[in-house]
Design a protein around this motif. Structure first.
Motif, PDB file in Angstrom:
ATOM      1  N   MET A 222     -51.333  64.588   2.030  1.00 41.21           N
ATOM      2  CA  MET A 222     -50.100  65.049   1.393  1.00 41.21           C
ATOM      3  C   MET A 222     -49.475  63.935   0.554  1.00 41.21           C
ATOM      4  SD  MET A 222     -47.794  67.560   1.141  1.00 41.21           S
ATOM      5  CE  MET A 222     -47.824  68.618   2.585  1.00 41.21           C
ATOM      6  N   VAL A 223     -49.452  62.732   1.099  1.00 39.87           N
ATOM      7  CA  VAL A 223     -48.883  61.597   0.374  1.00 39.87           C
ATOM      8  C   VAL A 223     -49.695  61.313  -0.887  1.00 39.87           C
ATOM      9  CG1 VAL A 223     -48.437  59.127   0.478  1.00 39.87           C
ATOM     10  CG2 VAL A 223     -47.848  60.579   2.424  1.00 39.87           C
ATOM     11  N   GLU A 224     -51.038  61.322  -0.761  1.00 40.09           N
ATOM     12  CA  GLU A 224     -51.885  61.063  -1.922  1.00 40.09           C
ATOM     13  C   GLU A 224     -51.656  62.111  -3.003  1.00 40.09           C
ATOM     14  OE1 GLU A 224     -53.839  58.513  -2.544  1.00 40.09           O
ATOM     15  OE2 GLU A 224     -53.241  57.580  -0.649  1.00 40.09           O
ATOM     16  N   ALA A 225     -51.611  63.375  -2.603  1.00 40.33           N
ATOM     17  CA  ALA A 225     -51.403  64.444  -3.580  1.00 40.33           C
ATOM     18  C   ALA A 225     -50.025  64.334  -4.234  1.00 40.33           C
ATOM     19  CB  ALA A 225     -51.560  65.805  -2.894  1.00 40.33           C
ATOM     20  N   MET A 226     -49.017  63.945  -3.456  1.00 37.53           N
ATOM     21  CA  MET A 226     -47.660  63.791  -3.995  1.00 37.53           C
ATOM     22  C   MET A 226     -47.603  62.691  -5.046  1.00 37.53           C
ATOM     23  SD  MET A 226     -44.159  62.974  -1.880  1.00 37.53           S
ATOM     24  CE  MET A 226     -44.436  64.387  -0.810  1.00 37.53           C
ATOM     25  N   LEU A 227     -48.245  61.573  -4.760  1.00 39.70           N
ATOM     26  CA  LEU A 227     -48.238  60.471  -5.712  1.00 39.70           C
ATOM     27  C   LEU A 227     -48.939  60.862  -7.012  1.00 39.70           C
ATOM     28  CD1 LEU A 227     -48.993  57.463  -3.325  1.00 39.70           C
ATOM     29  CD2 LEU A 227     -46.820  58.014  -4.441  1.00 39.70           C
ATOM     30  N   GLU A 228     -50.066  61.551  -6.893  1.00 37.14           N
ATOM     31  CA  GLU A 228     -50.793  61.975  -8.089  1.00 37.14           C
ATOM     32  C   GLU A 228     -49.916  62.876  -8.961  1.00 37.14           C
ATOM     33  OE1 GLU A 228     -54.364  63.838  -6.852  1.00 37.14           O
ATOM     34  OE2 GLU A 228     -55.228  62.017  -5.967  1.00 37.14           O
ATOM     35  N   THR A 229     -49.220  63.807  -8.321  1.00 33.13           N
ATOM     36  CA  THR A 229     -48.378  64.744  -9.072  1.00 33.13           C
ATOM     37  C   THR A 229     -47.188  64.035  -9.715  1.00 33.13           C
ATOM     38  OG1 THR A 229     -49.002  66.504  -7.548  1.00 33.13           O
ATOM     39  CG2 THR A 229     -47.060  66.887  -8.916  1.00 33.13           C
ATOM     40  N   MET A 230     -46.570  63.123  -8.987  1.00 33.06           N
ATOM     41  CA  MET A 230     -45.414  62.398  -9.529  1.00 33.06           C
ATOM     42  C   MET A 230     -45.808  61.557 -10.734  1.00 33.06           C
ATOM     43  SD  MET A 230     -43.464  61.208  -6.030  1.00 33.06           S
ATOM     44  CE  MET A 230     -42.164  60.365  -6.936  1.00 33.06           C
TER      45      MET A 230
END
Length: 278
Positions: A222-230
Motif C-alpha cells: 500500500m505504501v509503495e503504491a501510494m508513493l508511486e501515485t503521489m
C-alpha cells in the motif's frame, strides 16, 4: 540371505520372514523378525551397541557369495533376561524392514517438469510429504510462482519412484535464493489428505499468524503504491486509494515471498559449525 550379527557368544533363536507393500513405490518388500540369545553380559552389551549403530547406519544383507541383497532398518527391538543370577541369558527379538533407495528422475507438478538435485520424502501414516531443492530458469520461476499464488492443490507425479499422481499442495514456507539469472527453491509438498486430518498443532497461532503476515505484506505494498501515485499525479483521490488497494491485494503474495529469501538455500539448510565463547 545372511545378516551379520556375528559373535562367539550369540545364538540364532529363529527367523520369520514376511512381505509388505512399500508406501513409496508400491513394490513388495521383506520384513524379518530375528531371535538372538546373548549367553553372557558382555555379548548382550556388544549386541546392544551393534544395534544402536545399525539404527543410525543401517544394515546390509548378503548372499553366500558376498553380494549385497538388500538394505535394512531396525523397526523395533526388545530383550529379556532369563536364567540364574550368575549365568543369565539375554533373549533379543529384532524386527527389520527392507529399505529402498529412492531415485527421483523428475517432479511433474501439473505440466511443470522440475529436476531436483536434492530429494527426500516421508510418510506420516498414509500422508506423503516431499522435500526437494531445485534450480530453475526465469521461465520456470514465473510458472512456479503462478502455481504458488494459486494456493491450491496440484497433480504431482514422482517420476522414477511412483507414476501414480497424488493431489498435493505447496507448504506455506518456501525458501529461495537468487543465483545470477536463476533461482534455487526448497519445495515442500504435502498430500491433500494431510490437510483433511484433525491436527491440533497445525492450528497453533492460526488464523492470527497467516492473517498478520498478509496484513503486513499488504501494508508494505500500500505504501509503495501510494508513493508511486503521489509522484505521478501530485495529489490523491478516492479513485487513487481504491486503485492502490487493488494493487496491494494483487501484489501481496510477491511481498510475502520476499520473507523467505536467503543468500543460498544449501548454506542456510547446512550451516557450518561455529565456535563461541560465553
Amino acid at each position: 540371505m545372511s545378516v551379520d550379527f556375528s559373535g562367539d557368544e550369540l545364538v540364532v533363536d529363529g527367523e520369520e520372514e514376511s512381505t509388505f507393500c512399500s508406501k513409496h513405490t508400491g513394490r513388495p518388500l521383506r520384513r524379518i523378525k530375528i531371535g538372538l540369545i546373548a549367553q553372557t553380559l558382555q555379548a548382550h552389551r556388544s549386541l546392544l551397541l551393534k544395534m544402536r549403530r545399525a539404527e543410525h547406519d543401517g544394515i546390509s544383507s548378503a548372499d553366500d557369495k558376498g553380494n549385497v541383497t538388500g538394505m535394512w532398518k531396525i523397526i523395533n527391538s526388545s530383550f529379556c533376561c532369563q536364567g540364574e543370577e550368575h549365568s543369565p541369558e539375554y533373549y533379543h527379538e529384532i524386527l527389520m524392514e527392507e529399505q529402498e533407495e529412492l531415485q527421483i528422475d523428475c517432479l511433474l507438478i501439473d505440466d511443470l517438469i522440475l529436476r531436483p538435485y536434492f530429494y527426500e520424502e516421508e510418510f506420516d501414516c498414509d500422508d506423503l510429504s516431499v522435500k526437494s531443492r531445485i534450480m530453475v530458469t526465469p521461465d520456470q520461476d514465473a510458472r512456479l510462482r503462478m502455481m504458488m499464488k494459486d494456493d491450491g492443490y496440484f497433480s504431482v507425479v514422482r517420476r522414477g519412484i511412483n507414476e501414480d499422481p497424488r493431489e498435493m499442495r505447496f507448504s506455506n514456507t518456501i525458501l529461495w535464493s537468487r543465483h545470477g539469472n536463476k533461482f534455487k527453491y526448497e519445495l515442500i509438498l504435502v498430500d491433500r489428505s494431510y490437510d483433511e486430518r484433525d491436527r491440533p498443532l497445525a492450528r497453533l497461532f492460526q488464523p492470527q499468524m497467516s492473517r498478520m503476515q498478509s496484513a503486513v505484506a499488504a501494508q508494505a505494498e500500500m505504501v509503495e503504491a501510494m508513493l508511486e501515485t503521489m509522484v505521478t499525479r501530485k495529489y490523491l483521490t478516492e479513485g487513487d486509494v481504491a486503485e492502490m488497494r487493488k494493487k496491494a491485494a494483487e501484489r501481496v503474495w510477491d511481498r510475502r515471498r520476499e520473507f523467505f529469501e536467503v543468500r543460498d538455500i544449501d548454506d542456510f539448510m547446512n550451516p557450518q559449525p561455529r565456535l563461541t565463547w560465553d
